[in-house]
Structure formats: C-alpha cells, structure tokens
Design a protein around this motif. Structure first.
Motif, PDB file in Angstrom:
ATOM      1  N   CYS A  45      10.376-174.110 -38.728  1.00 29.91           N
ATOM      2  CA  CYS A  45      10.277-174.658 -37.372  1.00 29.91           C
ATOM      3  C   CYS A  45       9.750-176.087 -37.441  1.00 29.91           C
ATOM      4  CB  CYS A  45       9.363-173.796 -36.508  1.00 29.91           C
ATOM      5  SG  CYS A  45       9.187-174.443 -34.834  1.00 29.91           S
ATOM      6  N   CYS A  52       8.606-172.221 -32.455  1.00 29.86           N
ATOM      7  CA  CYS A  52       8.766-172.611 -31.048  1.00 29.86           C
ATOM      8  C   CYS A  52       9.886-171.866 -30.334  1.00 29.86           C
ATOM      9  CB  CYS A  52       8.989-174.114 -30.963  1.00 29.86           C
ATOM     10  SG  CYS A  52      10.635-174.628 -31.525  1.00 29.86           S
ATOM     11  N   GLY A  53      10.923-171.476 -31.083  1.00 30.64           N
ATOM     12  CA  GLY A  53      12.029-170.776 -30.431  1.00 30.64           C
ATOM     13  C   GLY A  53      13.077-171.698 -29.845  1.00 30.64           C
ATOM     14  N   ASN A  54      12.846-173.005 -29.903  1.00 31.00           N
ATOM     15  CA  ASN A  54      13.771-173.947 -29.246  1.00 31.00           C
ATOM     16  C   ASN A  54      14.347-175.021 -30.153  1.00 31.00           C
ATOM     17  OD1 ASN A  54      13.701-172.976 -26.543  1.00 31.00           O
ATOM     18  ND2 ASN A  54      11.578-173.695 -26.461  1.00 31.00           N
ATOM     19  N   CYS A  55      13.758-175.256 -31.328  1.00 32.62           N
ATOM     20  CA  CYS A  55      14.250-176.339 -32.179  1.00 32.62           C
ATOM     21  C   CYS A  55      15.554-175.908 -32.859  1.00 32.62           C
ATOM     22  CB  CYS A  55      13.191-176.730 -33.213  1.00 32.62           C
ATOM     23  SG  CYS A  55      12.909-175.470 -34.461  1.00 32.62           S
ATOM     24  N   CYS A  58      15.025-172.870 -35.124  1.00 33.38           N
ATOM     25  CA  CYS A  58      14.674-171.638 -34.412  1.00 33.38           C
ATOM     26  C   CYS A  58      15.874-171.037 -33.679  1.00 33.38           C
ATOM     27  CB  CYS A  58      13.547-171.900 -33.417  1.00 33.38           C
ATOM     28  SG  CYS A  58      11.927-171.991 -34.194  1.00 33.38           S
TER      29      CYS A  58
HETATM   30 ZN   LIG Z   1      11.154-174.126 -33.792  1.00 26.47          ZN
END
Ligand SMILES: [Zn+2]
Length: 300
Positions: A45, A52-55, A58
């Motif tokens: 990440c 983060c779940g968004n990059c 991720c």
């Molecule tokens: Zn991330």
C-alpha cells in the motif's frame, strides 16, 4: 482488498517484525491465509497501516504480488492420491512454462514486496521441502514467505527453524457471533470464521452434514451395526467426522473422560483413513469403540 476478522495483535505485530519468513500455525479456517493476503496489501500500500483500500495496489484483486501454493491430490499419473501433498514441480522449475514458486519469486514485484503462502507446509514432499529450504535460506530482499501448518511440530525442523512462528488462536465467541447467531454453525466453526462462512455459504452441504451426524448419534443408541452404516454415510460427507466430534457432548453429557476417549478414537480413525487402511475395517472398529464408550456407565 481484504480485512481479516479478529487477530488484532498479529495484525499490529506483522509489520514490525523485520523478518522475511513466517510460520502461521493454528486450526483450519481460523484466518491464516486471510491474514497473509492482508499482509501483502499492507506491504504494497502506498499509504500505509492499515492498507488504505483505495491506492493502485489496494484496488488489485487478485494481487499480482501474492502467490498461493497448495497441496493437490493429483499425482503425475493422473490418478488421485488419497494423501494430498505439495510436489517438487510446484516449488522448483521442472518443465518449461509450468508455474512454480522459485520462478515466481525470482522476478521483481509489481509494487514493493512479493508474498508467497505455502499452505500445507507439513504436506511438502521431501524434494519439494529441500527446494523450498534453499529459498528460505536466501530469499531475495523483496520476498516474504508464509508457511501455513496446523502446528510447528508437524513441519520439518529445517523449515520451522528458519521461520518465525505466528500462532493463531480460535476467535472469541463475541466475534464469531457477529457472523451468525446460529448455534449449530458456531459449534461447527469452533472459533474459525472460515468454517462458519463455509457453513453459511453452503446451506445444503451443512444441512447434509447435520443430518449425517445426527444419524450417527441415533445409531449409537441402537447398536454397532447400525452405527457402522451411519458412520459410513457420515464419511461420505466432507468434514463429517470432524463435525461429529464437536457433537460428542450429546453422547456424553456427563462423562468428560469418555468424551476425551471418544475424541481420541476419532483422531486415530482420521489418521488411519489418511494412510490407505481399509475404510470398512477402520469404520467397523470406530463403530464398536464408540458404541462401547456410549454404553459404558458414565462417571462425572
Ligand atoms: Zn493502499
């Protein structure tokens, strides 16, 4: 992206350990593979802890820097072998173009780090274990290796001694109850979210498992012959015997000694079944032993 249920200490510990090889131990379904996948996202990440779940990294699923090596039941001849194992060709290059761990580990990660899980480190055959040992001795800097096994004792000492053991414990009831209120599913799972999710996602199979296990309980009231037939049916159901062993308190509501003895008999049966012994012979003995234990006067 993936977020494991439970294991908060392990999640905070993993990024702080400056080691490359891990041995994740604990019961089936408890979350060892899930945490290893989560760790891959964490390592790659661009924003940090937790991932983060968004990059760009991720958002990848499956992640190209994650590899899972599992035992398979197919032998070279195409016949199905009873005992699953991880073969040499899954670890080291043998034939042009055949995917294997060493080839995969020899190229740079797409992001920062690669993580390979060897799920069934106790099921590596000798040649495969030797090939893996070389990688454990000198892993490239970007590589993390996660061996997965029920316990450290089952893994070859040469492999275990080069890995940092991370023991996974069953989850507390309070966390398991966030998955389902169903007491049968919770008993079946025994603190392993993976098993609870399997039961919830396979209602027909789980119901068949319940029926088969209940039949054995009834048959053990009747006699060894009926018990033999019911146990044979139970063995046809995947995970049947293991599930039945969670129901022993119905059979022995008072006798903890008898319950422990029955559990031991079941464990021996599982071992015998895994080693090519005649199924009928093993089940006949199991039926007789369980019936005898169930008939014996129980002591508290
Ligand atoms: Zn991330």
């Amino acid at each position: 992206m993936i977020s494991p249920l439970g294991h908060p200490k392990i999640l905070s510990l993993l990024p702080e350990l400056g080691v490359q090889s891990f041995l994740f131990t604990g019961p089936e379904g408890v979350g060892r593979r899930t945490v290893a996948r989560w760790f891959t996202y964490l390592l790659n990440c661009t924003r940090g802890l937790p991932p983060c779940g968004n990059c760009a990294s991720c958002l990848l699923d499956p992640h190209p820097d994650f590899l899972l090596v599992e035992p398979d039941k197919d032998t070279k001849s195409g016949k199905t072998s009873q005992k699953p194992q991880i073969r040499l060709e899954q670890i080291a290059p043998r034939q042009e173009g055949e995917p294997n761990l060493l080839d995969w580990a020899s190229t740079y990660p797409r992001y920062r780090a690669k993580l390979a899980v060897v799920d069934g480190a106790h099921l590596l055959n000798e040649a495969a274990a030797n090939a893996l040992l070389k990688l454990l001795e000198e892993p490239p800097g970007y590589l993390r290796l996660v061996l997965v096994a029920p316990s450290r004792e089952l893994v070859l000492p040469t492999l275990a001694s080069r890995s940092t053991e991370i023991p996974f414990a069953p989850l507390p009831a309070s966390l398991m109850e966030t998955l389902t209120p169903d007491p049968r599913v919770l008993a079946f799972a025994g603190g392993a979210p993976g098993k609870a999710l399997w039961a919830l996602n396979h209602p027909a199979e789980f119901s068949a498992l319940n029926q088969a296990a209940s039949k054995v309980l009834e048959a053990l009231e009747t006699g060894p012959n009926q018990s033999f037939l019911a146990l044979k049916e139970l063995l046809e159901v995947e995970g049947g015997l293991a599930y039945f062993s969670t129901m022993l308190h119905h059979l022995f509501p008072l006798g903890t000694g008898a319950r422990a003895a029955a559990l031991e008999v079941i464990l021996r049966t599982e071992e015998a079944l895994a080693s090519y012994v005649s199924t009928d012979l093993v089940v006949t003995q199991l039926a007789q032993k369980l019936w005898r234990l169930a008939k014996a006067p129980q002591r508290v």
